[in-house]
Design an enzyme around this catalytic site. Structure first.
Site, mmCIF file in Angstrom:
data_model
loop_
_atom_site.group_PDB
_atom_site.id
_atom_site.type_symbol
_atom_site.label_atom_id
_atom_site.label_comp_id
_atom_site.label_asym_id
_atom_site.label_seq_id
_atom_site.Cartn_x
_atom_site.Cartn_y
_atom_site.Cartn_z
ATOM 1 N N HIS A 108 -12.193 -6.776 7.276
ATOM 2 C CA HIS A 108 -12.854 -6.323 6.045
ATOM 3 C C HIS A 108 -14.043 -5.437 6.387
ATOM 4 O O HIS A 108 -14.962 -5.313 5.595
ATOM 5 C CB HIS A 108 -13.315 -7.517 5.197
ATOM 6 C CG HIS A 108 -12.201 -8.385 4.743
ATOM 7 N ND1 HIS A 108 -11.668 -9.391 5.519
ATOM 8 C CD2 HIS A 108 -11.482 -8.375 3.597
ATOM 9 C CE1 HIS A 108 -10.672 -9.968 4.867
ATOM 10 N NE2 HIS A 108 -10.538 -9.374 3.706
ATOM 11 N N GLU B 45 0.815 -1.217 0.000
ATOM 12 C CA GLU B 45 0.000 0.000 0.000
ATOM 13 C C GLU B 45 0.851 1.271 0.000
ATOM 14 O O GLU B 45 0.475 2.278 -0.609
ATOM 15 C CB GLU B 45 -0.973 -0.020 1.183
ATOM 16 C CG GLU B 45 -2.125 -1.024 1.036
ATOM 17 C CD GLU B 45 -1.727 -2.480 1.184
ATOM 18 O OE1 GLU B 45 -0.595 -2.752 1.660
ATOM 19 O OE2 GLU B 45 -2.517 -3.363 0.816
#
Ligand SMILES: Cc1ncc(C[n+]2csc(CCOP(=O)(O)OP(=O)(O)O)c2C)c(N)n1
Ligand SMILES: [Mg+2]
Length: 737
Positions: free
Chosen positions: A537, A467
Site C-alpha cells: 500500500h 484492474e
C-alpha cells in the site's frame, strides 16, 4: 453444407425459377458467389504476401488461411460502419467482407506511407478501418476483448444519453466524433489459445452480467503456434467451459462451412441486437499455412493430421458446394478466380510502387494533434482569489475535497464522463441509497463520494475486482467518444492492467496513424509515508509509465494543483495517468479554497514553490512538503537559499524551468519518493548532467528511497523512504561542495 429449399413442388419451368430463388439459410445464390469471391480473394492475398515475403519485398506474413468461411459469414451477418469490430489477425476475410480491399492490406504489408491502417507502423493483418468501425488491432493476444466490451458499453451509454454525443467546446469533445445506433453489436474475435488469457474471462464476466451486445467469436484452429487446444483448455473444448455464463446465446459450429456459419451468426447477431445479451460463437476451423511464415508446423504436426485438416479446407469445400448446387460451374469458377487474380495483380503492383513513410513522421500522433494540454491558454487564476478580494474568503479544502469537487464539476459539464473502479460507487445496491438506509461509500479514500448519488448509477458504478477489466473497458469506451475517469484503488495493484496501460491505451492513436484515439483518465492512489502501509500500500513506480510514449503522467503535491491538473486531464485529448498521493489527500499542507469550475493548469508547467539562488531542488508529490521543510531549516540555520521546484506533471515535464533555475544556482538536487535506481529523477539528473554541464559547480545529486520495498514497521518505513533530514543533509552537502 446446410441448405434450405423452398418445399413447394413445381414443374420443369418452375424448377429453373425455383432454383434461382433458392436460398441457403437466407443467403441468395448471388451472395454465395460473392462469399466465394471474398474467400478466394482472402486466400490469394495470403498467397501473394507469402511470395512477397520470400522475395523480401515485405517483412512479415501471417495468414487468414482456413478461417475464411467464418470471416465472410460474420461479415455478411453484421453491418460495417454501424456495428463495431475488434478482430483478430486471422480476420482477413471478415475485413474484406466488410469492405476493406486487398490494396489496403498490401499497403500495410509493404509498410507504405499510404497504408490506411497504420501508415507503416504495424505488422500486416493488424486491421484498422475507421470508416468501417474496425478498431485498431494490436498483437497481444486477448487485449482486444475487454475493449470490445467497453465499446459495447459506449454504444449503450450514448443510446440512453443521446445529448452526451453533442460536441462540446474547449475540450476533447471538439475533436471526438460520436456515432451510435442504439442497436449496434460489437464483434470480438480471438483464437483458441487466446481464451487462456485472463482478460477473456473478465470480458465474458462483464458482458454476461451487463447483458451487453457483444458477439465473442472463438476461431478454434486447434493450435496456438505449436500448443494444442487440450493444453490451453481444460477438457479441450471452450464451449463446455463457458456454458455456465448467464444471458448468453451460444453457438458451436463448423467454421469451415460458410452457410452454417452465416446461420449461426445471423441468430447470434439478432439475439444481441434485440438487447437480450451477448453471443458466443465457437467456430472450429483449420490452419493450413502454419502459424505464420516464421513457423513450420511440420515440426510438431504429423502429415496425417495435416492431411486430415486439408479435407476441410473451406476454399475447396465452397468450390465443390457451388458446383454441386449448380450455382457456378467450373467455367464460372475459373472466370471468377481469374478476375480475382487480375485485380490482385493490379493491387500488388500498386503496393510495390507505394512510397514508404519518411522518418520525420515517426513522432506524429503519439499525442493529439488537435488539443495541446500544455497550452498557455490553460493557465488560469483560481476563482477563489476573486472571492477573497471580495472579502468572502473561502475555507481551505483538502486535496481529497478538491478532487471530489472537480470530478463533480466536470461530470456536470460533460455528460460523456463516467466513473468506475473498485468501491467507487456510493452503493451498488442503490435502493439502500434511495431509501436513505445508508450514507454511501464513494471509494476507499472517499474521493468519489456522493457522485453516484448526484449523477446516477449508470455514470458512477463499481467494477469487478479486476484492474485489467477497469482499464480495458475504459479504452473501449474512450474509443467510442466517452470520457471514462476510472480509479485504480492502489498503485500497488495496477499491474493486472499493465498490458492495457503499456501496449494498448497509449498506443491506440499512434499505431492507427490517428485513425482512433482513447483519451481517458486513470486516477491512481499512490505512495507511502502512511505508517503501516507496508509493501503493498506504499509503492511508487511512476517512471514505468513516464517511460511509455503516449501516456501523460501527472503527480500533484497539493489541493489546488490537483484540482487544476485533474480538470486539464479530463478535458485532454490524450490518455492521462493521474497519480494522487494518499498521504497528501488530507494533509494540512497544501490545502486551498475551491478554485471554481473552470480552474485549469497546463501540463508540463512546474511550480516554483520557493525561489532561491544557491541550490535547485527538483521534486514532486509527497517529497515537496518534506523538501520545503528541509529548505526552510537550511536557510534558517545556514543562510542557504534553495530554489524548490515542484514538477507537478511528469510527462510532459518542465525542462525550461529546471534549466533556468540550475543555470542560475549551478547546483541541482533531484528528490523523489520512488526507489533510487532507475527512478524518475534519474532521467532528470541525466539531462541536467548532459545539457547543463557547463553551468554546474557540483555533481548532480539524488535523494530517493532505498532500493527496497517499503516495510510495515514504521522504523523501517522511515529508514527506507526519503525523510526531511535526508533532504536537509544532501542540500547542505551540495551547497558546501
Ligand atoms: C500476450 C501474447 N502472448 C504471446 C504472443 C505470441 N503469440 C502470437 S500468436 C500466438 C498464438 C495464438 O494462438 P490462437 O489464439 O489459438 O490463435 P491462432 O494463431 O491459432 O489463430 C502467440 C503465443 C502474443 N502475441 N501475445
Ligand atoms: Mg489457434
Amino acid at each position: 453444407m446446410a441448405t434450405k429449399t423452398d418445399p413447394k413442388p413445381a414443374g420443369a419451368a418452375d424448377d429453373k425459377i425455383r432454383s434461382a430463388d433458392k436460398t441457403y439459410e437466407g443467403l441468395s445464390r448471388a451472395q454465395l458467389i460473392e462469399a466465394y469471391r471474398i474467400m478466394y480473394t482472402s486466400r490469394r492475398v495470403d498467397d501473394r504476401e507469402i511470395l512477397l515475403k520470400r522475395q523480401q519485398k515485405i517483412f512479415f506474413q501471417i495468414s487468414g488461411a482456413g478461417h475464411e468461411a467464418v470471416g465472410v459469414a460474420a461479415g455478411f451477418a453484421m453491418k460495417p460502419g454501424y456495428d463495431w469490430f475488434y478482430p483478430y489477425y486471422r480476420d482477413r476475410a471478415l475485413c474484406l467482407a466488410l469492405g476493406a480491399t486487398p490494396l489496403d492490406m498490401l499497403l500495410m504489408a509493404v509498410g507504405a506511407a499510404a497504408d490506411p491502417q497504420s501508415g507503416g507502423r504495424q505488422m500486416p493483418s493488424h486491421w484498422s478501418f475507421p470508416k468501417l468501425n474496425v478498431v485498431t488491432q494490436s498483437s497481444p493476444t486477448g487485449s482486444q476483448i475487454l475493449q470490445g466490451v467497453g465499446c459495447a458499453e459506449g454504444g449503450r451509454y450514448f443510446a440512453s444519453h443521446p445529448q452526451a454525443a453533442n460536441k462540446g467546446d474547449g475540450d476533447y469533445r471538439q475533436f471526438k466524433d460520436v456515432q451510435f445506433q442504439g442497436d449496434e453489436v460489437t464483434y470480438v474475435s480471438l483464437g483458441d489459445g487466446a481464451t487462456s488469457e485472463g482478460e477473456f474471462w473478465e470480458a465474458l464476466n462483464t458482458a454476461s452480467n451487463s447483458k451487453l451486445p457483444v458477439v465473442f467469436v472463438v476461431q478454434d484452429n486447434g493450435y496456438a503456434i505449436s500448443v494444442p487446444v487440450e493444453v490451453q483448455t481444460a477438457g479441450g473444448n471452450i464451449s463446455r467451459l463457458v456454458a455456465g455464463f448467464p444471458n448468453f446465446h451460444f453457438e458451436e459450429i463448423d467454421g469451415t462451412d460458410p452457410v452454417a456459419s452465416y446461420a449461426a451468426f445471423a441468430r447470434t447477431v439478432a439475439y444481441c441486437r434485440a438487447g437480450d445479451g451477448p453471443g458466443f460463437v465457437h467456430a472450429h476451423v483449420i490452419r493450413p499455412y502454419s502459424h505464420s511464415l516464421s513457423d513450420d508446423e511440420r515440426l510438431y504436426r504429423p502429415d496425417a493430421e495435416r492431411e486430415r485438416d486439408a479435407t476441410r479446407d473451406p476454399i475447396t469445400r465452397m468450390q465443390m458446394f457451388l458446383i454441386r448446387e449448380g450455382i457456378l460451374d467450373e467455367k464460372g469458377i475459373n472466370k471468377l478466380e481469374k478476375q480475382v487474380e487480375d485485380d490482385l495483380q493490379v493491387a500488388v503492383d500498386q503496393a510495390l510502387d507505394a512510397a514508404p513513410p519518411t522518418p520525420d513522421t515517426i513522432m506524429r500522433f503519439i499525442y493529439s494533434p488537435d488539443l495541446d494540454p500544455t497550452s498557455p491558454a490553460l493557465q488560469t487564476e483560481p476563482a477563489s482569489a476573486a472571492l477573497a478580494a471580495d472579502g468572502k474568503k473561502a475555507a481551505p479544502k483538502t486535496m481529497a475535497d478538491l478532487i471530489n469537487a472537480t470530478l463533480r464539476d466536470e461530470m456536470r459539464r460533460d455528460e460523456r464522463i463516467v466513473i468506475f473502479g473498485e468501491d467507487v460507487a456510493d452503493a451498488s445496491r442503490e435502493q439502500y441509497l434511495n431509501e436513505k438506509l445508508i450514507k454511501g461509500k464513494g471509494g476507499v479514500f472517499k474521493l468519489t463520494y456522493g457522485l453516484q448519488h448526484d449523477f446516477g448509477s449508470d455514470r458512477v458504478f463499481n467494477s469487478p475486482l479486476a484492474e485489467a477489466n477497469i482499464v480495458g473497458r475504459a479504452v473501449g469506451m474512450a474509443t467510442r467518444g466517452m470520457k471514462p475517469v476510472v480509479e485504480i484503488q492502489f498503485f500497488d495493484y495496477i499491474w493486472p492492467a499493465m498490458m492495457q496501460l503499456r501496449d494498448e491505451l497509449p498506443l491506440i492513436r499512434w499505431r492507427s496513424n490517428n485513425g482512433f484515439s482513447s483519451p481517458c483518465v486513470i486516477r491512481v492512489a499512490i505512495g507511502g509515508y502512511l505508517t503501516g502501509g507496508a509493501i503493498y500500500h506504499s509503492q511508487c513506480g511512476e517512471s514505468i509509465f513516464t517511460h511509455t510514449p503516449g501516456m501523460r503522467v501527472v503527480f500533484p503535491s497539493n489541493a489546488l494543483d490537483a484540482a487544476g491538473l485533474l480538470r486539464t486531464a479530463i478535458r485532454c485529448d490524450d490518455p492521462v495517468l493521474f497519480l494522487e498521493h494518499k498521504r497528501l489527500y488530507r494533509e494540512t499542507f497544501g490545502r486551498a479554497p475551491y478554485p471554481g469550475p473552470d480552474y485549469t493548469i497546463p501540463f508540463g508547467k512546474a511550480k516554483i514553490v520557493q525561489a532561491g539562488t544557491d541550490l535547485t531542488v527538483i521534486t514532486y508529490g509527497a517529497v515537496v512538503p518534506r523538501a520545503l521543510q528541509a529548505a526552510q531549516k537550511l536557510e534558517r540555520e545556514h543562510g542557504v537559499k534553495v530554489e524548490l521546484i515542484d514538477l507537478r506533471c511528469l510527462n510532459p515535464f518542465d525542462w525550461d524551468t529546471i534549466a533556468d533555475s540550475v543555470s542560475k544556482t549551478n547546483r541541482a538536487l533531484v528528490a523523489y519518493e520512488d526507489t533510487l535506481s532507475w527512478g524518475y529523477g534519474a532521467e532528470i539528473a541525466a539531462r541536467i548532467a548532459d545539457q547543463l554541464f557547463d553551468h554546474l559547480d557540483a555533481p548532480v545529486r539524488r535523494v530517493a528511497a532505498k532500493d527496497v520495498f517499503v516495510a510495515y514497521q514504521p522504523i523501517l518505513e522511515d529508514a527506507i523512504l526519503p525523510q526531511a533530514e535526508d533532504l536537509l543533509r544532501a542540500m547542505k552537502e551540495l551547497a558546501e561542495y
